[in-house]
Design an enzyme around this catalytic site. Structure first.
Site, PDB file in Angstrom:
ATOM      1  N   HIS A 196       2.375   9.961   9.734  1.00  0.00           N
ATOM      2  CA  HIS A 196       3.159  10.623  10.778  1.00  0.00           C
ATOM      3  C   HIS A 196       3.502  12.058  10.378  1.00  0.00           C
ATOM      4  O   HIS A 196       4.297  12.271   9.468  1.00  0.00           O
ATOM      5  CB  HIS A 196       4.443   9.822  11.041  1.00  0.00           C
ATOM      6  N   TYR A 242      11.370   7.097  15.488  1.00  0.00           N
ATOM      7  CA  TYR A 242      11.868   7.021  16.853  1.00  0.00           C
ATOM      8  C   TYR A 242      13.178   6.231  16.911  1.00  0.00           C
ATOM      9  O   TYR A 242      13.190   4.998  16.845  1.00  0.00           O
ATOM     10  CB  TYR A 242      10.832   6.364  17.776  1.00  0.00           C
TER      11      TYR A 242
END
Length: 333
Positions: A140, A56
Site C-alpha cells: 500500500h 481505511y
C-alpha cells in the site's frame, strides 16, 4: 457479472469491484447498517470483488467488510487487502484520526514493509475480518519505501503465494512509474492503479500498461472519476480533481468530453467507468460504495453500452491520447 482472470494466477475478479474505504468512515460517518446494506446490495448485483485495507478507518473498513461477508460462501468471492501500514497503539491520541477518516485515533499507522511487518499485517487483517484467507494482497503506497518494499515485502508475499496462502500479489499506488517497476522487476502479479488511466489522464500508457502487457500481468483501475470531476453528467467549477479544486482548463476539457458522450447517447460518468477497459491489461474497475443507492448507480453505469465510436471521436478531437487502444476489454473476449 462477468469475471476476468488475473493473468497467470488462479484468481478471477468481477469487472466491477466494491471499494470499502468509504465504509471505514472516509470523510464522514457511515452508519454500520448502511455499510452492511451496501455490501449486501453489491452481492445482489453480482459484484464478487471487495477491496479493503488497514489504513481505511484504522481497521474499521476491514471489520465491517468481514462481518458483512462472513456468512457468504467463501469460494464465491475475492477479497483484497494491503500491507505496509501496521496499526499500533497511539500513545498520544487527540480523539479523531487525522488522515481523512472519522474514527477515534486510539490506533496509529506505522510504515513497515519488513518481512515481519508484512506477516503481522496479514495476521491482523485476518483477525479483523474473520476470514480464513486473503485472495489478493497489495503493498500500500510504497512510494518512499521502494527498497524495502521490493526487496523484502514483495518476496515475502511471493513466498506466501507460492505456498498457496495468497492467490495473487501486487502493489497499489497513485503513481504509475513505480508500479511499472513492480511489474518489471518483482514477482507482482497485479497492480492497483489510481487515477492514471482515465478520460483526463492517460499517463499510464507510458509505463505501467506497457509493462503489464510485456510481462503478462494485470491491472485494477481505481480513481476513475479523478476525485469527482468525471462523476457527473455536467462537470462544474468547484469540483475536485486529484483531491484539489479542478483547474478551469480541466473543467472545460471534461465538459467537452461530456458533450461528445451525449452525442453518442451516453454520459460522462458511464464513459469514465468504461474507459479503463479500452486497455486489455485492465481487468477491473473498483469504486468506493457507501450505500445501496451508490451501488445501484454504479452498477447501472457499468452496465451501460458505450459505442466504440465514442473513443474514435474523442481521439479525433484530441480529447484523449491518439494511442488509446480501441476497446478490447469488456465485451470483446
Amino acid at each position: 457479472m462477468r469475471l476476468r482472470k488475473i493473468q497467470n494466477t488462479p484468481v478471477a475478479v468481477t469487472e466491477l469491484g466494491f471499494g470499502a474505504s468509504v465504509i471505514g468512515n472516509l470523510y464522514r460517518v457511515t452508519p454500520a447498517d448502511d455499510a452492511t446494506a451496501a455490501v449486501d446490495a453489491a452481492w445482489d448485483a453480482g459484484i464478487r470483488y471487495f477491496d479493503t485495507a488497514p489504513h481505511y478507518g484504522l481497521g474499521l473498513s476491514e471489520l465491517r467488510l468481514g462481518a458483512a461477508l462472513r456468512h457468504r460462501p467463501r469460494d464465491e468471492y475475492v477479497v483484497s487487502s494491503k500491507v505496509g501500514r501496521l496499526l499500533v497503539p497511539n500513545e498520544e491520541p487527540h480523539g479523531v484520526d487525522t488522515e481523512g477518516f472519522v474514527v477515534r485515533d486510539d490506533l496509529r499507522r506505522q510504515w513497515d514493509f519488513s518481512r515481519d511487518g508484512v506477516l503481522r499485517s496479514i495476521e491482523d487483517t485476518l483477525e479483523r475480518t474473520g476470514l480464513d484467507r486473503l485472495d489478493i494482497v497489495y503493498l500500500h503506497d510504497p512510494d518512499d519505501h521502494w527498497r524495502q518494499a521490493a526487496e523484502e515485502a514483495m518476496p515475502t508475499l511471493a513466498e506466501l503465494r507460492d505456498q498457496g496462502v495468497i492467490g495473487a500479489i501486487g502493489a497499489g499506488m497513485n503513481q504509475s512509474a513505480m508500479l511499472a517497476r513492480f511489474l518489471r522487476e518483482t514477482a507482482a502479479d497485479i497492480v492497483m492503479l489510481a487515477g492514471r488511466y482515465t478520460l483526463l489522464d492517460q499517463s499510464a500508457l507510458d509505463d505501467v500498461l506497457p509493462a503489464a502487457q510485456e510481462h503478462g500481468k494485470s491491472v485494477v483501475a481505481v480513481g476513475v472519476f479523478n476525485s469527482g470531476l468525471l462523476s457527473r453528467d455536467r462537470p462544474a467549477e468547484g469540483m475536485k480533481y486529484d483531491y484539489q479544486d479542478a483547474p478551469p482548463e480541466l473543467v472545460a476539457r471534461a465538459l467537452a468530453i461530456a458533450e461528445v458522450c451525449a452525442t453518442h447517447g451516453t454520459t460522462l460518468p458511464a464513459a469514465a467507468m468504461a474507459f479503463p477497459h479500452t486497455h486489455p491489461s485492465i481487468i477491473n474497475v473498483t469504486l468506493g460504495m457507501r450505500t445501496p443507492e451508490q451501488v445501484g448507480r454504479n452498477v447501472e453505469l457499468h452496465d451501460q453500452h458505450i459505442p466504440d465510436g465514442l473513443w474514435d471521436d474523442l481521439r479525433a478531437q484530441g480529447l484523449i491520447r491518439s494511442d488509446v487502444p480501441a476497446e478490447r476489454g469488456r465485451g470483446r473476449e
